[in-house]
Design a protein around this motif. Structure first.
Motif, PDB file in Angstrom:
ATOM      1  N   VAL A  61       0.566  -1.216  -0.185  1.00  0.00           N
ATOM      2  CA  VAL A  61       0.069  -0.029   0.329  1.00  0.00           C
ATOM      3  C   VAL A  61       0.830   1.268  -0.183  1.00  0.00           C
ATOM      4  CG1 VAL A  61      -1.936   1.333   1.556  1.00  0.00           C
ATOM      5  CG2 VAL A  61      -1.902  -0.903   1.541  1.00  0.00           C
ATOM      6  N   ASP A  62       1.332   1.595  -0.574  1.00  0.00           N
ATOM      7  CA  ASP A  62       1.710   2.996  -1.308  1.00  0.00           C
ATOM      8  C   ASP A  62       1.029   4.507  -1.461  1.00  0.00           C
ATOM      9  OD1 ASP A  62       4.419   4.312  -1.791  1.00  0.00           O
ATOM     10  OD2 ASP A  62       4.698   3.382  -3.759  1.00  0.00           O
ATOM     11  N   ASN A  63       1.044   5.160  -0.004  1.00  0.00           N
ATOM     12  CA  ASN A  63       0.329   5.777  -0.274  1.00  0.00           C
ATOM     13  C   ASN A  63       1.793   7.176  -0.323  1.00  0.00           C
ATOM     14  OD1 ASN A  63      -1.839   4.945   1.348  1.00  0.00           O
ATOM     15  ND2 ASN A  63      -1.054   4.805   3.669  1.00  0.00           N
ATOM     16  N   ASP A  64       2.928   7.078  -0.319  1.00  0.00           N
ATOM     17  CA  ASP A  64       3.284   8.421  -0.682  1.00  0.00           C
ATOM     18  C   ASP A  64       3.988   8.362  -2.413  1.00  0.00           C
ATOM     19  OD1 ASP A  64       5.476  10.469   0.267  1.00  0.00           O
ATOM     20  OD2 ASP A  64       7.444   8.902  -0.171  1.00  0.00           O
ATOM     21  N   SER A  89      -5.009  -0.189  -3.117  1.00  0.00           N
ATOM     22  CA  SER A  89      -5.179   1.312  -3.025  1.00  0.00           C
ATOM     23  C   SER A  89      -5.637   1.370  -2.056  1.00  0.00           C
ATOM     24  CB  SER A  89      -6.961   1.649  -4.168  1.00  0.00           C
ATOM     25  OG  SER A  89      -7.660   1.155  -3.355  1.00  0.00           O
ATOM     26  N   ASP A  90      -5.693   1.140  -0.875  1.00  0.00           N
ATOM     27  CA  ASP A  90      -5.822   0.948  -0.106  1.00  0.00           C
ATOM     28  C   ASP A  90      -5.266   0.255   1.545  1.00  0.00           C
ATOM     29  OD1 ASP A  90      -8.105   0.318  -0.040  1.00  0.00           O
ATOM     30  OD2 ASP A  90      -9.143   1.668   0.476  1.00  0.00           O
ATOM     31  N   LEU A  91      -5.426   0.181   2.387  1.00  0.00           N
ATOM     32  CA  LEU A  91      -5.228  -0.806   3.375  1.00  0.00           C
ATOM     33  C   LEU A  91      -6.331  -1.136   3.420  1.00  0.00           C
ATOM     34  CD1 LEU A  91      -2.766  -2.014   5.784  1.00  0.00           C
ATOM     35  CD2 LEU A  91      -4.522  -0.480   7.094  1.00  0.00           C
ATOM     36  N   ASN A  92      -7.622  -1.117   3.842  1.00  0.00           N
ATOM     37  CA  ASN A  92      -8.620  -2.185   3.266  1.00  0.00           C
ATOM     38  C   ASN A  92      -8.733  -2.681   2.213  1.00  0.00           C
ATOM     39  OD1 ASN A  92     -10.066  -0.677   6.014  1.00  0.00           O
ATOM     40  ND2 ASN A  92     -10.855   0.556   4.832  1.00  0.00           N
ATOM     41  N   GLU A  93      -8.455  -2.140   1.074  1.00  0.00           N
ATOM     42  CA  GLU A  93      -7.851  -3.350   0.196  1.00  0.00           C
ATOM     43  C   GLU A  93      -7.321  -4.469   0.508  1.00  0.00           C
ATOM     44  OE1 GLU A  93      -7.306  -3.721  -5.202  1.00  0.00           O
ATOM     45  OE2 GLU A  93      -7.419  -1.577  -3.770  1.00  0.00           O
ATOM     46  N   ALA A  94      -6.003  -4.082   1.017  1.00  0.00           N
ATOM     47  CA  ALA A  94      -5.222  -5.417   1.189  1.00  0.00           C
ATOM     48  C   ALA A  94      -5.659  -6.099   2.041  1.00  0.00           C
ATOM     49  CB  ALA A  94      -3.960  -4.387   1.687  1.00  0.00           C
ATOM     50  N   ARG A  95      -6.256  -5.390   3.553  1.00  0.00           N
ATOM     51  CA  ARG A  95      -6.808  -7.044   4.112  1.00  0.00           C
ATOM     52  C   ARG A  95      -7.640  -7.527   3.847  1.00  0.00           C
ATOM     53  NH1 ARG A  95      -8.150  -2.764   9.002  1.00  0.00           N
ATOM     54  NH2 ARG A  95      -6.158  -2.784  10.321  1.00  0.00           N
ATOM     55  N   ARG A  96      -8.328  -7.426   2.513  1.00  0.00           N
ATOM     56  CA  ARG A  96      -9.276  -8.231   2.017  1.00  0.00           C
ATOM     57  C   ARG A  96      -8.389  -9.397   1.180  1.00  0.00           C
ATOM     58  NH1 ARG A  96     -12.539  -3.757   0.731  1.00  0.00           N
ATOM     59  NH2 ARG A  96     -11.937  -2.962  -1.145  1.00  0.00           N
ATOM     60  N   ALA A  97      -7.260  -8.731   1.044  1.00  0.00           N
ATOM     61  CA  ALA A  97      -6.395  -9.651   0.238  1.00  0.00           C
ATOM     62  C   ALA A  97      -5.671 -10.538   1.101  1.00  0.00           C
ATOM     63  CB  ALA A  97      -5.579  -9.109  -0.694  1.00  0.00           C
ATOM     64  N   MET A  98      -5.141 -10.521   2.616  1.00  0.00           N
ATOM     65  CA  MET A  98      -4.872 -10.712   3.058  1.00  0.00           C
ATOM     66  C   MET A  98      -6.271 -12.122   3.693  1.00  0.00           C
ATOM     67  SD  MET A  98      -3.100 -10.305   6.816  1.00  0.00           S
ATOM     68  CE  MET A  98      -2.255  -9.330   5.662  1.00  0.00           C
ATOM     69  N   ALA A  99      -7.422 -11.245   4.166  1.00  0.00           N
ATOM     70  CA  ALA A  99      -8.942 -12.358   4.774  1.00  0.00           C
ATOM     71  C   ALA A  99      -8.966 -13.120   2.975  1.00  0.00           C
ATOM     72  CB  ALA A  99      -9.970 -11.547   4.878  1.00  0.00           C
TER      73      ALA A  99
END
Length: 426
Positions: A61-64, A89-99
């Motif tokens: 998740v690259d916010n910079d 795009s954001d941390l929520n999307e990454a969490r769904r990928a990990m779940a």
């Protein structure tokens, strides 16, 4: 004096032969003596085999969204341990990928990451890891640590070069390179690290469990178990020696398989001499038998050994120093670990098997094991004298009383008359 010595040897031999027969006829005792030392090391080794995991997927998740943040992700992707599967795009999307098990780690680069580096401030990136498997977590931590140290060294070198240009001809790359070489475990594998200690712990647990089960069988009725509670001689010490020799006779082959052949099967480092390792483990085995004889005072049934002792496996693993160093333990825990045979056995055996130490080089651990062997055998003798032997004699007296009552009631006589009538009819 000689006749008394011969009589003692004869008594030990008789108890040894009877105990050997009883062990062979008891499937529960054979299970702990033969099955556990063979199967447990194989199961533990297979759990952590292969020892190293590579290219485990992760999401960034690259916010910079700067060249420095992209370089950080690119360098982590270049490591053997991690594979940057993609960006979220954001941390929520990454969490769904990990779940959904599409990845096992998330690298979040905050906004202003490159600006903080340019302002000589601390720049932080956050990594979230799935703890379902320790090997994956370890791989991500190693990859992130190595990359951050490498990038920090490059940034520091660049700043020095910008301040004093001529220094660039001297200081290129890491100013303080560190080469980490694990003696006895060059690959840094978790299985190679933990299995030598686990082998010693399994050996201790098998001995104490089988002695505890035999002690519980002594106090049960013979109609329930096939273990003979009268298998003893007047000398308590002689009985203990005979029983120990009987158990060692059956345990010797599984122990050799566990110590020597399991490392060969899984290609663990074998730097020590097998005969010196067996000589080192001899006092530990004797101390474990003494601890088992002392433990018999708490066991009243065969099944109670599982409640009283099996739960101690994690405790002994902690006290051995493999999970937490002994020098950093509280005084109470350190004193408790000092009286455990497995603690000194693990320390010395790892030095011999992984690092190739000789028996003379582990003389401190070897001496401590002999001291523990003498102390635990003294404690076991006291328990046998004050608790186990009186309980066996009371059980024998109750059996005699029950037998006499049955004789007076004509129980055995009635059975004999019935058998006679059956023979006459035939």
């Amino acid at each position: 004096m000689w006749k008394r010595f011969k009589h003692s040897l004869k008594g030990i031999y008789i108890v040894y032969c009877r105990e050997l027969k009883l062990i062979i006829s008891d499937m529960g005792l054979l299970l702990f003596l033969c099955f556990l030392p063979v199967v447990y090391p194989l199961v533990y080794s297979l759990i952590y085999n292969p020892e190293l995991v590579k290219d485990v997927p992760m999401v960034v998740v690259d916010n910079d969204r700067t060249p420095l943040s992209r370089e950080l992700a690119r360098k982590i992707d270049a490591c053997d341990q991690a594979w940057v599967r993609g960006y979220a795009s954001d941390l929520n999307e990454a969490r769904r990928a990990m779940a959904g098990r599409d990845c096992y780690a998330i690298l979040e680069i905050p906004e202003g990451f490159e600006r903080s580096v340019g302002n000589n401030a601390t720049a932080q990136a956050v990594m979230y890891c799935d703890m379902g498997l320790l090997l994956r977590y370890r791989g991500f931590v190693v990859a992130a640590t190595n990359v951050m140290m490498d990038m920090g060294a490059e940034i520091l070198t660049q700043k020095i070069d910008d301040t004093v240009p001529l220094v660039g001809t001297v200081a290129d790359g890491d100013l303080l390179p560190i080469a980490n070489i694990n003696m006895g475990n060059i690959q840094g594998g978790f299985d190679t690290f933990i299995m030598p200690g686990i082998v010693v712990l399994i050996l201790q647990q098998c001995i104490i469990l089988v002695i505890g089960m035999a002690g519980g069988a002594k106090r049960e009725r013979r109609t329930l178990v096939r273990y003979d509670a009268d298998n003893y001689e007047p000398s308590i010490f002689g009985t203990m020696c005979a029983q120990m020799l009987a158990y060692i006779t059956i345990l010797i082959l599984p122990a050799v398989f566990m110590i020597h052949y399991v490392p060969l099967i899984f290609s663990f480092p074998i730097a020590g001499n097998m005969f010196e390792e067996m000589a080192f483990l001899l006092p530990m085995v004797i101390a474990c038998f003494g601890l088992g004889f002392a433990f018999q005072g708490l066991v009243t049934e065969r099944e109670s050994v599982f409640v009283c002792w099996v739960i101690t496996s994690v405790v002994f693993l902690f006290l051995s120093g493999m999970i937490w160093p002994r020098y950093d333990m509280a005084p109470v825990w350190k004193a408790l670990s000092d009286i455990c045979p497995s603690t000194w056995g693990v320390e010395g055996f790892i030095k011999m098997s992984s690092n190739g130490s000789s028996l003379a080089q582990v003389s401190h651990e070897y001496l401590m094991l002999w001291i523990l062997a003498a102390a635990w055998w003294a404690a076991g003798w006291v328990v046998q004298l004050t608790a186990v032997r009186p309980a066996m004699l009371r059980q024998q007296a109750r059996n005699i009383i029950i037998f006499n009552r049955l004789m007076r009631s004509g129980y055995f006589g009635g059975k004999k008359i019935q058998n006679d009538r059956t023979d006459n009819r035939q």
